[in-house]
Design an enzyme around this catalytic site. Structure first.
Site, PDB file in Angstrom:
ATOM      1  N   GLN A 131       0.809  -1.216   0.000  1.00 17.82           N
ATOM      2  CA  GLN A 131       0.000   0.000   0.000  1.00 17.82           C
ATOM      3  C   GLN A 131       0.851   1.279   0.000  1.00 17.82           C
ATOM      4  O   GLN A 131       0.327   2.365  -0.194  1.00 17.82           O
ATOM      5  CB  GLN A 131      -0.920   0.013   1.220  1.00 17.82           C
ATOM      6  CG  GLN A 131      -1.934  -1.111   1.258  1.00 17.82           C
ATOM      7  CD  GLN A 131      -3.028  -0.975   0.216  1.00 17.82           C
ATOM      8  OE1 GLN A 131      -3.312   0.108  -0.277  1.00 17.82           O
ATOM      9  NE2 GLN A 131      -3.654  -2.092  -0.130  1.00 17.82           N
ATOM     10  N   SER A 148       3.189  -5.144  -5.014  1.00 18.82           N
ATOM     11  CA  SER A 148       2.285  -5.744  -5.992  1.00 18.82           C
ATOM     12  C   SER A 148       1.962  -4.719  -7.066  1.00 18.82           C
ATOM     13  O   SER A 148       1.672  -3.553  -6.767  1.00 18.82           O
ATOM     14  CB  SER A 148       0.997  -6.185  -5.302  1.00 18.82           C
ATOM     15  OG  SER A 148       0.107  -6.780  -6.216  1.00 18.82           O
ATOM     16  N   CYS A 173      -9.448  -8.990   0.918  1.00 19.34           N
ATOM     17  CA  CYS A 173      -8.995 -10.366   1.126  1.00 19.34           C
ATOM     18  C   CYS A 173      -9.781 -11.066   2.228  1.00 19.34           C
ATOM     19  O   CYS A 173      -9.782 -12.290   2.314  1.00 19.34           O
ATOM     20  CB  CYS A 173      -7.505 -10.381   1.470  1.00 19.34           C
ATOM     21  SG  CYS A 173      -6.477  -9.680   0.171  1.00 19.34           S
TER      22      CYS A 173
END
Length: 360
Positions: free
Chosen positions: A168, A185, A304
């Site tokens: 993040q 990511s 998630c």
């Protein structure tokens, strides 16, 4: 539809899409080469991968190498399971499930508590003999920025490696300079899904967790040049636009505080990602709210953990009751969110809440 779930995933940047298409098509339709093959097409694909690797490496400190993975979860598992260290693992109480569940899988972890503001205490005394300390840079649910530099120093003093989940924070904040291992990511920085990376500081040794051809040295499997190229383009764009994106996020944050002024905010008002607003309202039925506001895409917490039915462990860690945790929503805007979209979304959400409060 209005998209306010950028902590779950971000839209693909046009620049990243263009980079992917160039790799998919290639000159005269020859872009499908295997980057691990020795012939000309393979070497062309490999060159594209290495160019992108340099771009992604710019997200990290100097003095390390980038290992491409299928996602950040794989990168975290490679770091935590592959570390050649004996001893227990310490994790903050608000880590992502990728870290928390892996820590429990490899042993009984030591949990570093956080305060009501959602931040770990930088003066935390860690016991000696630890193998690794894992603290995320920015929390995905409540947006708090953790004191990773101080905790990395504590880890080093305890003789432990420091792993930072920067999923993040990458492209929004400077890299956690004192970390030994950093996971990121692509799809959280406007790149494609299906590609992540682990940065490994020089001198840190890991054991491969996926055996086979070891195409990445520590990770087996044929790389997708298209995904890697999209990641590289997104990384460069994030670096180039960091200040501009931060200023845009802050403008929307300031407006959101006005729009939701009678809601309770979860997490620190100071040490945070200003693109993440976690708020709660007493008695709110979040599932009903999300069903009513079908034109607004937002979250009840981490994507998630959605559908688990359990209160968020992050919200519980900052002292919220089950009822308070279950009355929380997360709004996350991004580079392509307009002020008008935020205002329209707020109107729809507040109208739905008012209907709940009037009619029960």
């Amino acid at each position: 539809m209005i998209y306010l779930d950028n902590q779950a995933t971000t839209p693909l940047a046009p620049e990243a899409r263009a980079a992917m298409l160039r790799q998919l098509d290639g000159p005269d339709g020859t872009g499908f080469g295997n980057p691990h093959s020795p012939h000309r097409m393979g070497r062309m694909a490999a060159a594209a991968v290495e160019t992108a690797r340099e771009k992604v490496a710019a997200l990290f400190p100097a003095g390390g190498r980038v290992i491409f993975t299928g996602n950040a979860c794989e990168a975290i598992n490679l770091a935590m399971r592959g570390a050649k260290r004996s001893g227990r693992i310490a994790v903050s109480a608000i880590e992502h499930a990728a870290v928390m569940d892996t820590a429990h899988a490899v042993g009984a972890p030591i949990v570093i508590p956080v305060g009501a503001d959602g931040c770990a205490d930088p003066r935390t005394n860690l016991p000696s003999g630890l193998a690794m300390v894992c603290v995320m840079q920015v929390n995905n649910e409540i947006g708090t920025v953790q004191p990773v530099a101080e905790l990395a120093a504590q880890a080093r003093a305890a003789g432990a490696l420091f792993l930072c989940d920067a999923v993040q924070g990458a492209g929004k904040f400077g890299p956690p300079a004192d970390a030994d291992l950093i996971a990121v990511s692509a799809h959280k920085i406007y790149g494609p899904k299906g590609i992540g990376a682990l940065w490994v500081r020089d001198g840190v040794e890991l054991t491969p967790q996926i055996t086979g051809g070891l195409q990445e040295g520590l990770r087996s499997g044929t790389l997708s040049p298209a995904l890697v190229a999209g990641f590289g383009a997104a990384a460069t764009l994030a670096q180039d636009r960091m200040e501009e994106d931060a200023a845009h996020a802050r403008r929307l944050w300031d407006r959101a505080l006005d729009l939701f002024g009678d809601w309770q905010i979860n997490g620190s008002l100071d040490n945070r990602n200003h693109a993440n607003l976690s708020i709660r309202r007493e008695g709110l039925d979040v599932a009903r709210l999300m069903s009513t506001c079908r034109n607004v895409m937002f979250s009840a917490g981490s994507a998630c953990a959605s559908g688990s039915g359990k209160p968020s462990h992050v919200l519980k860690a900052i002292g919220l009751s089950d009822a308070e945790a279950k009355s929380t929503v997360r709004l996350g805007w991004g580079r392509y969110t307009s002020l008008e979209e935020l205002e329209t979304a707020a109107q729809e959400i507040k109208a739905a809440v008012k209907e709940q409060e009037l009619w029960g």
